[in-house]
Design a protein around this motif. Sequence first.
Motif, PDB file in Angstrom:
ATOM      1  N   ALA A 146     110.319 -37.329  55.876  1.00  0.00           N
ATOM      2  CA  ALA A 146     111.184 -36.813  56.937  1.00  0.00           C
ATOM      3  C   ALA A 146     111.364 -35.311  56.783  1.00  0.00           C
ATOM      4  O   ALA A 146     111.344 -34.570  57.774  1.00  0.00           O
ATOM      5  CB  ALA A 146     112.539 -37.518  56.892  1.00  0.00           C
ATOM      6  N   ASP A 147     111.501 -34.831  55.533  1.00  0.00           N
ATOM      7  CA  ASP A 147     111.636 -33.405  55.267  1.00  0.00           C
ATOM      8  C   ASP A 147     110.380 -32.662  55.725  1.00  0.00           C
ATOM      9  O   ASP A 147     110.445 -31.634  56.402  1.00  0.00           O
ATOM     10  CB  ASP A 147     111.854 -33.148  53.771  1.00  0.00           C
ATOM     11  N   ILE A 148     109.247 -33.220  55.348  1.00  0.00           N
ATOM     12  CA  ILE A 148     107.958 -32.606  55.695  1.00  0.00           C
ATOM     13  C   ILE A 148     107.783 -32.579  57.203  1.00  0.00           C
ATOM     14  O   ILE A 148     107.313 -31.585  57.776  1.00  0.00           O
ATOM     15  CB  ILE A 148     106.811 -33.391  55.027  1.00  0.00           C
ATOM     16  N   LYS A 149     108.155 -33.671  57.847  1.00  0.00           N
ATOM     17  CA  LYS A 149     107.978 -33.768  59.300  1.00  0.00           C
ATOM     18  C   LYS A 149     108.726 -32.658  60.019  1.00  0.00           C
ATOM     19  O   LYS A 149     108.192 -32.012  60.928  1.00  0.00           O
ATOM     20  CB  LYS A 149     108.462 -35.134  59.794  1.00  0.00           C
ATOM     21  N   LEU A 150     109.977 -32.393  59.615  1.00  0.00           N
ATOM     22  CA  LEU A 150     110.761 -31.362  60.286  1.00  0.00           C
ATOM     23  C   LEU A 150     110.175 -29.971  60.056  1.00  0.00           C
ATOM     24  O   LEU A 150     110.102 -29.155  60.976  1.00  0.00           O
ATOM     25  CB  LEU A 150     112.211 -31.419  59.808  1.00  0.00           C
ATOM     26  N   ILE A 151     109.769 -29.684  58.828  1.00  0.00           N
ATOM     27  CA  ILE A 151     109.184 -28.372  58.538  1.00  0.00           C
ATOM     28  C   ILE A 151     107.870 -28.210  59.295  1.00  0.00           C
ATOM     29  O   ILE A 151     107.587 -27.139  59.864  1.00  0.00           O
ATOM     30  CB  ILE A 151     108.982 -28.190  57.024  1.00  0.00           C
ATOM     31  N   PHE A 152     107.056 -29.257  59.334  1.00  0.00           N
ATOM     32  CA  PHE A 152     105.793 -29.204  60.069  1.00  0.00           C
ATOM     33  C   PHE A 152     106.035 -29.032  61.567  1.00  0.00           C
ATOM     34  O   PHE A 152     105.320 -28.285  62.252  1.00  0.00           O
ATOM     35  CB  PHE A 152     104.992 -30.477  59.803  1.00  0.00           C
ATOM     36  N   MET A 153     107.056 -29.718  62.105  1.00  0.00           N
ATOM     37  CA  MET A 153     107.397 -29.566  63.519  1.00  0.00           C
ATOM     38  C   MET A 153     107.789 -28.124  63.843  1.00  0.00           C
ATOM     39  O   MET A 153     107.392 -27.577  64.879  1.00  0.00           O
ATOM     40  CB  MET A 153     108.542 -30.503  63.894  1.00  0.00           C
ATOM     41  N   LEU A 154     108.576 -27.518  62.968  1.00  0.00           N
ATOM     42  CA  LEU A 154     108.981 -26.131  63.204  1.00  0.00           C
ATOM     43  C   LEU A 154     107.763 -25.217  63.245  1.00  0.00           C
ATOM     44  O   LEU A 154     107.651 -24.355  64.125  1.00  0.00           O
ATOM     45  CB  LEU A 154     109.943 -25.666  62.101  1.00  0.00           C
ATOM     46  N   ARG A 155     106.869 -25.401  62.285  1.00  0.00           N
ATOM     47  CA  ARG A 155     105.664 -24.564  62.264  1.00  0.00           C
ATOM     48  C   ARG A 155     104.842 -24.784  63.538  1.00  0.00           C
ATOM     49  O   ARG A 155     104.336 -23.827  64.146  1.00  0.00           O
ATOM     50  CB  ARG A 155     104.826 -24.891  61.032  1.00  0.00           C
ATOM     51  N   THR A 166     105.304 -16.386  60.411  1.00  0.00           N
ATOM     52  CA  THR A 166     106.382 -17.226  59.893  1.00  0.00           C
ATOM     53  C   THR A 166     106.008 -17.791  58.528  1.00  0.00           C
ATOM     54  O   THR A 166     104.836 -18.085  58.266  1.00  0.00           O
ATOM     55  CB  THR A 166     106.706 -18.396  60.840  1.00  0.00           C
ATOM     56  N   THR A 167     107.007 -17.959  57.687  1.00  0.00           N
ATOM     57  CA  THR A 167     106.835 -18.587  56.378  1.00  0.00           C
ATOM     58  C   THR A 167     108.027 -19.487  56.110  1.00  0.00           C
ATOM     59  O   THR A 167     109.169 -19.095  56.358  1.00  0.00           O
ATOM     60  CB  THR A 167     106.737 -17.532  55.259  1.00  0.00           C
ATOM     61  N   ALA A 168     107.759 -20.671  55.612  1.00  0.00           N
ATOM     62  CA  ALA A 168     108.836 -21.579  55.226  1.00  0.00           C
ATOM     63  C   ALA A 168     109.306 -21.226  53.820  1.00  0.00           C
ATOM     64  O   ALA A 168     108.496 -21.116  52.897  1.00  0.00           O
ATOM     65  CB  ALA A 168     108.345 -23.021  55.282  1.00  0.00           C
ATOM     66  N   HIS A 169     110.607 -21.021  53.666  1.00  0.00           N
ATOM     67  CA  HIS A 169     111.228 -20.856  52.353  1.00  0.00           C
ATOM     68  C   HIS A 169     111.908 -22.172  52.014  1.00  0.00           C
ATOM     69  O   HIS A 169     112.714 -22.674  52.806  1.00  0.00           O
ATOM     70  CB  HIS A 169     112.252 -19.722  52.379  1.00  0.00           C
ATOM     71  N   ILE A 170     111.583 -22.746  50.868  1.00  0.00           N
ATOM     72  CA  ILE A 170     112.116 -24.061  50.538  1.00  0.00           C
ATOM     73  C   ILE A 170     112.681 -24.069  49.123  1.00  0.00           C
ATOM     74  O   ILE A 170     112.311 -23.275  48.270  1.00  0.00           O
ATOM     75  CB  ILE A 170     111.054 -25.176  50.693  1.00  0.00           C
ATOM     76  N   ASN A 171     113.593 -24.986  48.910  1.00  0.00           N
ATOM     77  CA  ASN A 171     114.189 -25.186  47.598  1.00  0.00           C
ATOM     78  C   ASN A 171     114.674 -26.631  47.534  1.00  0.00           C
ATOM     79  O   ASN A 171     114.773 -27.310  48.561  1.00  0.00           O
ATOM     80  CB  ASN A 171     115.361 -24.221  47.381  1.00  0.00           C
ATOM     81  N   PHE A 274     115.677 -25.657  53.518  1.00  0.00           N
ATOM     82  CA  PHE A 274     114.571 -24.810  53.978  1.00  0.00           C
ATOM     83  C   PHE A 274     115.026 -23.832  55.049  1.00  0.00           C
ATOM     84  O   PHE A 274     116.011 -24.062  55.760  1.00  0.00           O
ATOM     85  CB  PHE A 274     113.413 -25.659  54.502  1.00  0.00           C
ATOM     86  N   GLU A 275     114.315 -22.743  55.157  1.00  0.00           N
ATOM     87  CA  GLU A 275     114.457 -21.766  56.233  1.00  0.00           C
ATOM     88  C   GLU A 275     113.070 -21.370  56.702  1.00  0.00           C
ATOM     89  O   GLU A 275     112.118 -21.369  55.914  1.00  0.00           O
ATOM     90  CB  GLU A 275     115.186 -20.501  55.762  1.00  0.00           C
ATOM     91  N   ILE A 276     112.951 -21.038  57.968  1.00  0.00           N
ATOM     92  CA  ILE A 276     111.735 -20.421  58.487  1.00  0.00           C
ATOM     93  C   ILE A 276     112.057 -18.955  58.714  1.00  0.00           C
ATOM     94  O   ILE A 276     112.948 -18.627  59.506  1.00  0.00           O
ATOM     95  CB  ILE A 276     111.260 -21.084  59.794  1.00  0.00           C
TER      96      ILE A 276
END
Length: 425
Positions: A146-155, A166-171, A274-276
């Motif tokens: 689910a985490d991956i899906k949201l970050i991938f959707m944003l990209r 754009t770059t995803a910042h994650i922690n 995460f942030e974009i």
Amino acid sequence: MSQTTNQKNIQLIRGFKDILPGETELWQHIERTAISLFEDFGFREIRIPIMEKTELFARSIGEDTDIVEKEMYTFADRRGDMLTLRPEATASICRAYIQHKMAAQDPVRKFYTIGPMFRRERPQKGRYRQFYQIDAEIFGVAAPYADIKLIFMLRTLFDRLDVTDTTAHINSLGCPACRPRFKAALAQLLSEAAPKLCSDCNRRKDRNPLRVMDCKVPGCREAMAGAPSILDYLCADCRAHFATVTDTLSRLGVPFEIDKQLVRGLDYYTRTAFEIQTGALGAQSAVAGGGRYDGLVESLGGPATPAIGFAIGFDRLAEIIAAGAPVTTRPPDLFIAALGETARRQAFEWSAALGVAGIGVSMVYADKSLKAQMKQANRQNAGRVLIVGESELAAGTVVLRDMASKSQQEIPVKGLIDHLVKALC
């Protein structure tokens, strides 16, 4: 001098803005693109009120946050109930999820919403007191996918909108099992750094030390540069969750950076944050952000429900896109130049029928010369102009002019609407 002349013009409230024609087309383009993407990924729209009980935001955002302490528009209604204009969407969506017992029907839900939020921040470029967000949330899924899906959707959304830098910042924020050891290590640093911290961070460092890492004051950021990384304190389950997120993002070709200072200060936030960020307008800045909040639904009185979501700053995103390639206003399909009152009346009836048929029509209602009306058609970039006057009506024909080729043809008045629909659709 009349009283009306003496009256001062009423201006916008400070920190608010009008979104004018010329801008609205861009906003509609962003909305259509986002909605299409969300629905492709199985999300459904939810529309939530702009006002809620203040307690909802105090409990969900946190009473010691800047938003609740300083920024919310809060007031008592006539019964004395404390109400607040929503400063964000997640709390309201959680409230709706709980109130309507959605978990009993199917705990797995995917929602999106688009609309205005309200915070009384200091107005500046790209930041308004009424601002807009695009929000997406997933309930009932604990797996890292689910985490991956949201970050991938944003990209994917930014790619479709041609926002390329754009770059995803994650922690990872860990979980209740592993976070206490990190907080203990952080507390020691905060005690030593206290003289360098701002007054807000000194007040919060004992109650909520993670909030200090999220402070944007330069002195605080400098003091926290040597802070321990929570990634060094993760339990085995949290390490595995984070590894799946990073490994899968790499396989999907999503660029990201691990950012140890990216945190969320409240205990119900867990694991992925995460942030974009984008450099489209110069310095790197966040245009979207989100995270996993597995404890929020339960803290608001609902069943234990894993959840994760994100919010996009709509105003900021529109500014970035407009700086690159502004969306142009759609010109009318047809401009009707009518000469004389009888012709104008007939032209108006035609314009109504053509509008129903899906043809964009423009015309001038005042008594203007043909030359003036043709200039107006040019200004509106109309592709074709229908010229009709008293003599044309008497003859039973009108003139259709192609503005690009300058060619003209006569068209019978009888069956005109059908002819135009076939020619212009």
